[in-house]
Write a protein that holds these residues in place. Structure first.
Motif, PDB file in Angstrom:
ATOM      1  N   LEU A   4      26.557  64.666  17.358  1.00 33.68           N
ATOM      2  CA  LEU A   4      25.861  66.149  17.510  1.00 33.68           C
ATOM      3  C   LEU A   4      24.701  65.619  18.621  1.00 33.68           C
ATOM      4  O   LEU A   4      24.579  66.695  19.408  1.00 33.68           O
ATOM      5  N   SER A   5      24.348  64.668  18.608  1.00 34.25           N
ATOM      6  CA  SER A   5      23.039  64.543  19.478  1.00 34.25           C
ATOM      7  C   SER A   5      23.646  64.482  21.016  1.00 34.25           C
ATOM      8  O   SER A   5      22.731  64.731  22.033  1.00 34.25           O
ATOM      9  N   LYS A   6      24.653  64.134  21.107  1.00 32.41           N
ATOM     10  CA  LYS A   6      25.356  64.357  22.568  1.00 32.41           C
ATOM     11  C   LYS A   6      26.193  65.465  22.737  1.00 32.41           C
ATOM     12  O   LYS A   6      26.825  65.711  23.936  1.00 32.41           O
ATOM     13  N   THR A   7      26.281  66.478  21.808  1.00 39.06           N
ATOM     14  CA  THR A   7      26.907  67.586  22.202  1.00 39.06           C
ATOM     15  C   THR A   7      25.979  68.588  22.859  1.00 39.06           C
ATOM     16  O   THR A   7      25.175  68.926  22.258  1.00 39.06           O
ATOM     17  N   VAL A   8      26.565  68.996  23.861  1.00 37.73           N
ATOM     18  CA  VAL A   8      25.681  69.977  24.742  1.00 37.73           C
ATOM     19  C   VAL A   8      26.090  71.301  24.642  1.00 37.73           C
ATOM     20  O   VAL A   8      25.083  72.221  24.978  1.00 37.73           O
ATOM     21  N   ALA A   9      27.187  71.712  24.119  1.00 38.27           N
ATOM     22  CA  ALA A   9      27.323  73.314  24.221  1.00 38.27           C
ATOM     23  C   ALA A   9      28.681  73.426  23.317  1.00 38.27           C
ATOM     24  O   ALA A   9      29.375  72.347  22.852  1.00 38.27           O
ATOM     25  N   ASN A  10      28.902  74.602  22.696  1.00 41.12           N
ATOM     26  CA  ASN A  10      30.189  75.000  22.140  1.00 41.12           C
ATOM     27  C   ASN A  10      30.504  76.555  22.358  1.00 41.12           C
ATOM     28  O   ASN A  10      29.748  77.333  22.521  1.00 41.12           O
ATOM     29  N   ILE A  11      31.775  76.313  22.834  1.00 39.77           N
ATOM     30  CA  ILE A  11      32.392  77.812  22.901  1.00 39.77           C
ATOM     31  C   ILE A  11      33.501  77.917  21.968  1.00 39.77           C
ATOM     32  O   ILE A  11      34.588  77.287  21.984  1.00 39.77           O
ATOM     33  N   ASN A  12      33.093  79.041  21.117  1.00 39.00           N
ATOM     34  CA  ASN A  12      34.240  79.310  19.861  1.00 39.00           C
ATOM     35  C   ASN A  12      34.963  80.360  20.560  1.00 39.00           C
ATOM     36  O   ASN A  12      34.579  81.453  20.768  1.00 39.00           O
ATOM     37  N   ALA A 140      15.699  72.897  16.246  1.00 41.64           N
ATOM     38  CA  ALA A 140      16.701  71.982  15.833  1.00 41.64           C
ATOM     39  C   ALA A 140      17.215  70.976  16.855  1.00 41.64           C
ATOM     40  O   ALA A 140      17.446  69.774  16.772  1.00 41.64           O
ATOM     41  N   ARG A 141      17.430  71.726  18.075  1.00 38.01           N
ATOM     42  CA  ARG A 141      17.794  70.958  19.219  1.00 38.01           C
ATOM     43  C   ARG A 141      16.841  69.833  19.583  1.00 38.01           C
ATOM     44  O   ARG A 141      17.323  68.711  19.999  1.00 38.01           O
ATOM     45  N   ALA A 142      15.537  70.161  19.495  1.00 38.68           N
ATOM     46  CA  ALA A 142      14.526  69.114  19.607  1.00 38.68           C
ATOM     47  C   ALA A 142      14.624  67.828  18.768  1.00 38.68           C
ATOM     48  O   ALA A 142      14.377  66.704  19.338  1.00 38.68           O
ATOM     49  N   ALA A 143      15.071  68.384  17.723  1.00 40.13           N
ATOM     50  CA  ALA A 143      15.143  67.235  16.486  1.00 40.13           C
ATOM     51  C   ALA A 143      16.469  66.217  16.729  1.00 40.13           C
ATOM     52  O   ALA A 143      16.382  65.261  16.213  1.00 40.13           O
ATOM     53  N   THR A 144      17.314  66.957  16.961  1.00 39.14           N
ATOM     54  CA  THR A 144      18.549  66.278  17.346  1.00 39.14           C
ATOM     55  C   THR A 144      19.048  65.672  18.379  1.00 39.14           C
ATOM     56  O   THR A 144      19.900  65.017  18.728  1.00 39.14           O
ATOM     57  N   ALA A 145      18.200  65.906  19.560  1.00 41.74           N
ATOM     58  CA  ALA A 145      18.557  65.488  21.126  1.00 41.74           C
ATOM     59  C   ALA A 145      18.387  64.134  21.123  1.00 41.74           C
ATOM     60  O   ALA A 145      17.839  63.374  20.565  1.00 41.74           O
ATOM     61  N   ALA A 146      19.510  63.304  21.806  1.00 34.74           N
ATOM     62  CA  ALA A 146      19.389  62.086  21.927  1.00 34.74           C
ATOM     63  C   ALA A 146      18.271  61.778  22.976  1.00 34.74           C
ATOM     64  O   ALA A 146      17.889  62.503  23.786  1.00 34.74           O
ATOM     65  N   PRO A 147      17.857  60.419  22.836  1.00 30.50           N
ATOM     66  CA  PRO A 147      16.728  60.034  23.580  1.00 30.50           C
ATOM     67  C   PRO A 147      16.809  60.205  25.222  1.00 30.50           C
ATOM     68  O   PRO A 147      16.008  60.656  25.601  1.00 30.50           O
TER      69      PRO A 147
END
Length: 162
Positions: A4-12, A140-147
């Protein structure tokens, strides 16, 4: 399968074969839920236009009712794109393949592919843009973002279509 930390976008992708019964939809048109919530809406507009498809803002109430929402809650800029949200025989046995507009579906698939390719090839990650509507997603993005992404996010420019 993918962190999840490396997922940058989702298009459903939803229902790109039908467009009857939906206000504002029709041939050669796609909606994006939460259009202004991130810079993906504008990217989609530009990318789809090259394929001859117009993109419009889908009703905001569908943003939290579509499959994109679970990734949005985790902080990933995530949207649903399609040609119809509901139609008269949605989820009924009368919704049959003969009601699909295959020619339009092929065109919309080409446009959606252009959106995904532009996202994948962009040097910049999509970001949440609507301060009011996306506060929990940005948190949530700030908390899950990869370093390594946190450092890039501080200097990243908005996503732009090529």
């Amino acid at each position: 399968l993918f962190p999840l930390s490396k997922t940058v976008a989702n298009i459903n992708i939803e229902q790109d074969g039908r467009y009857d019964g939906e206000n504002g939809s029709g041939p050669k048109r796609l909606f994006v839920t939460g259009y202004g919530y991130s810079d993906i809406g504008k990217l989609a507009t530009t990318a789809a236009k090259a394929a001859g498809v117009e993109v419009y803002a889908g009703p905001d109430d569908f943003f939290a009712r579509s499959d994109n929402f679970f990734l949005a809650e985790a902080g990933v800029p995530a949207h649903t794109i399609g040609s119809s949200l509901e139609f008269p025989d949605y989820h009924k046995v009368t919704d049959s393949p003969d009601k699909l507009d295959y020619e339009n579906m092929a065109l919309l698939t080409k446009a959606i592919t252009a959106v995904v390719v532009d996202l994948a090839e962009s040097e910049h990650e999509p970001t949440w843009t609507d301060e009011r509507a996306t506060a929990p997603y940005r948190k949530a993005r700030a908390a899950t973002a990869a370093p390594d992404r946190k450092a890039r996010a501080a200097t990243a420019a908005p996503v732009a279509s090529k």
